[in-house]
Design an enzyme around this catalytic site. Structure first.
Site, PDB file in Angstrom:
ATOM      1  CB  SER A 120      -0.831   0.019   1.302  1.00  0.00           C
ATOM      2  OG  SER A 120      -1.639  -1.043   1.369  1.00  0.00           O
ATOM      3  CG  HIS A 141      -2.543  -0.538  -3.872  1.00  0.00           C
ATOM      4  ND1 HIS A 141      -3.264   0.615  -3.667  1.00  0.00           N
ATOM      5  CD2 HIS A 141      -2.635  -1.570  -2.775  1.00  0.00           C
ATOM      6  CE1 HIS A 141      -3.250   0.842  -2.350  1.00  0.00           C
ATOM      7  NE2 HIS A 141      -3.134  -0.562  -1.594  1.00  0.00           N
ATOM      8  CD  GLU A 153      -3.634   3.202  -6.468  1.00  0.00           C
ATOM      9  OE1 GLU A 153      -3.336   4.562  -6.687  1.00  0.00           O
ATOM     10  OE2 GLU A 153      -3.584   2.739  -5.578  1.00  0.00           O
TER      11      GLU A 153
HETATM   12  P1  NAD Z   1      -2.667 -10.089   6.594  1.00  0.00           P
HETATM   13  O1  NAD Z   1      -2.004  -9.614   7.986  1.00  0.00           O
HETATM   14  O2  NAD Z   1      -3.937 -10.201   6.563  1.00  0.00           O
HETATM   15  O3  NAD Z   1      -2.009 -10.912   6.009  1.00  0.00           O
HETATM   16  C1  NAD Z   1      -0.610 -11.309   5.705  1.00  0.00           C
HETATM   17  C2  NAD Z   1      -0.152 -12.770   5.493  1.00  0.00           C
HETATM   18  O4  NAD Z   1       1.028 -13.065   5.414  1.00  0.00           O
HETATM   19  C3  NAD Z   1      -0.213 -13.723   7.004  1.00  0.00           C
HETATM   20  O5  NAD Z   1      -1.316 -14.787   6.621  1.00  0.00           O
HETATM   21  C4  NAD Z   1       0.848 -14.046   7.296  1.00  0.00           C
HETATM   22  O6  NAD Z   1       1.090 -15.128   7.886  1.00  0.00           O
HETATM   23  C5  NAD Z   1       1.707 -14.051   5.791  1.00  0.00           C
HETATM   24  N1  NAD Z   1       3.288 -13.726   5.988  1.00  0.00           N
HETATM   25  C6  NAD Z   1       3.778 -12.890   6.618  1.00  0.00           C
HETATM   26  N2  NAD Z   1       5.340 -12.923   6.600  1.00  0.00           N
HETATM   27  C7  NAD Z   1       5.323 -14.014   5.675  1.00  0.00           C
HETATM   28  C8  NAD Z   1       6.584 -14.566   4.840  1.00  0.00           C
HETATM   29  N3  NAD Z   1       7.846 -14.378   5.310  1.00  0.00           N
HETATM   30  N4  NAD Z   1       6.144 -15.748   4.103  1.00  0.00           N
HETATM   31  C9  NAD Z   1       4.976 -16.141   3.740  1.00  0.00           C
HETATM   32  N5  NAD Z   1       3.856 -15.581   4.438  1.00  0.00           N
HETATM   33  C10 NAD Z   1       4.249 -14.481   5.204  1.00  0.00           C
HETATM   34  O7  NAD Z   1      -2.365  -8.685   5.588  1.00  0.00           O
HETATM   35  P2  NAD Z   1      -3.327  -8.138   4.639  1.00  0.00           P
HETATM   36  O8  NAD Z   1      -4.160  -7.005   5.225  1.00  0.00           O
HETATM   37  O9  NAD Z   1      -3.635  -9.146   3.712  1.00  0.00           O
HETATM   38  O10 NAD Z   1      -2.380  -7.117   3.674  1.00  0.00           O
HETATM   39  C11 NAD Z   1      -1.395  -7.678   2.744  1.00  0.00           C
HETATM   40  C12 NAD Z   1      -0.712  -6.615   1.909  1.00  0.00           C
HETATM   41  O11 NAD Z   1      -1.604  -5.829   1.335  1.00  0.00           O
HETATM   42  C13 NAD Z   1       0.186  -5.535   2.919  1.00  0.00           C
HETATM   43  O12 NAD Z   1       1.139  -4.983   2.156  1.00  0.00           O
HETATM   44  C14 NAD Z   1      -1.056  -4.499   2.905  1.00  0.00           C
HETATM   45  O13 NAD Z   1      -0.345  -2.970   3.181  1.00  0.00           O
HETATM   46  C15 NAD Z   1      -1.610  -4.613   1.409  1.00  0.00           C
HETATM   47  N6  NAD Z   1      -2.988  -3.946   1.374  1.00  0.00           N
HETATM   48  C16 NAD Z   1      -3.811  -4.446   2.454  1.00  0.00           C
HETATM   49  C17 NAD Z   1      -5.165  -3.711   2.400  1.00  0.00           C
HETATM   50  C18 NAD Z   1      -6.200  -4.029   3.225  1.00  0.00           C
HETATM   51  O14 NAD Z   1      -7.192  -3.407   3.381  1.00  0.00           O
HETATM   52  N7  NAD Z   1      -5.915  -4.991   4.175  1.00  0.00           N
HETATM   53  C19 NAD Z   1      -5.573  -3.211   0.990  1.00  0.00           C
HETATM   54  C20 NAD Z   1      -4.772  -2.940   0.101  1.00  0.00           C
HETATM   55  C21 NAD Z   1      -3.373  -3.343   0.371  1.00  0.00           C
END
Ligand code: NAD
Length: 285
Positions: A120, A141, A153
């Protein structure tokens, strides 16, 4: 599974499970990787539930569900991603973790695999520099919830090639999503505009301009936003909002992005929003 129909997704949380679902629904074989097996199980359950909702709404035939679920393979081994045409990483928003993942993906995937990141706020250019293929690294994104939201994006790092951009744009359209081309600057477009608006709502609250409910009502009824900015902040997580404001302030070097002291104070108190049971609003019950 033929190579050019196989997509890798790293991180099976909120975003990763949604990204895996939309690719599987489009007919792609998906290799979903997480380092926590229980996160993979949760993702499988989330995908099944989400598909169930689409069946209920009548937008998906019940008979299609088993094949979609079967297209998603779960793994904890990065080597399983070798034959993917594209790998999208969606692990925690932490530059060190993401850099390590990209280095690993660079090592284990075929040299022509495109490596996309769902970050993000972290610089695509910086993440790309951790690999030997910066021309094949790109930002993809997705918005939350991925199966519902139309926008993606697509962020070009400094070295992203036209060929990589074109391939990812075409895949995005195939998912029935709308791609928007964005250059790599802090916050891209979505968070560069959204987060200062949320931050300003905190300033309004801090200065006593109005109550939290009235601030939200003005933006909902006056601007036709589906959700007020303070409710949205609770949804996103106040810590995430603060972090992105800091990225904007540091990356753009302009104090107009300074995080509101009230936002800082709430994060310091552990009031992170829905996920902690308390943010601007109370979710205890
Ligand atoms: P989340 O915490 O729900 O999920 C992250 C996952 O990554 C977890 O299941 C974790 O076990 C896994 N993980 C962590 N380290 C790891 C590794 N080394 N190897 C393999 N798996 C690993 O997070 P999320 O909300 O899904 O966000 C993920 C990404 O998406 C982030 O970069 C966030 O900024 C971006 N994002 C989030 C949103 C949102 O609304 N949640 C929206 C757009 C973008």
């Amino acid at each position: 599974m033929e190579k050019n129909r196989r997509i890798g997704v790293v991180g099976s949380g909120t975003m990763g499970s949604g990204i895996a679902q939309v690719f599987a629904q489009t007919g792609y074989g998906v290799v979903l990787l997480d380092n926590h097996p229980e996160a993979l199980d949760r993702a499988a359950a989330t995908i099944e539930k989400s598909l169930g909702r689409l069946v209920k709404k009548g937008t998906l035939g019940a008979e299609q569900v088993p094949a979609i679920l079967e297209r998603v393979t779960r793994t904890t081994k990065p080597e399983s991603l070798r034959e993917c045409q594209l790998v999208v990483e969606a692990v925690f928003e932490d530059a060190t973790v993401k850099t390590e993942i990209l280095e690993k993906l660079d090592e284990v995937t075929s040299p022509d695999t495109i490596l996309a990141t769902n970050t993000s706020s972290i610089s695509i250019t910086e993440l790309a520099a951790a690999t030997q293929r910066p021309d094949k690294v790109i930002g993809m994104h997705f918005m939350n919830p991925v199966p519902v939201m139309k926008l993606v994006e697509i962020i070009r790092g400094l070295a992203t090639s036209d060929q990589t951009y074109a391939a990812v744009e075409s895949l995005t359209r195939e998912l029935d999503k709308t791609p928007v081309e964005v250059q790599d600057y802090p916050g891209f477009i979505s968070n560069r505009i959204l987060m200062p608006m949320i931050n300003e709502a905190f300033f309004c609250l801090m200065e006593g301009v109005a109550t939290r409910e009235d601030i939200d009502t003005v933006m909902k009824l006056g601007m036709n936003h589906p959700m007020g900015p303070l409710t949205l902040a609770d949804f996103i997580g106040l810590d995430v909002c603060l972090n992105i404001m800091e990225v904007l302030q540091n990356g753009l070097g302009d104090d107009k992005y300074r995080p509101c002291p009230l936002l800082r104070k709430m994060v310091a108190a552990g009031h992170m929003g829905r996920k902690s049971g308390r943010g601007v609003y109370d979710y205890a019950e």
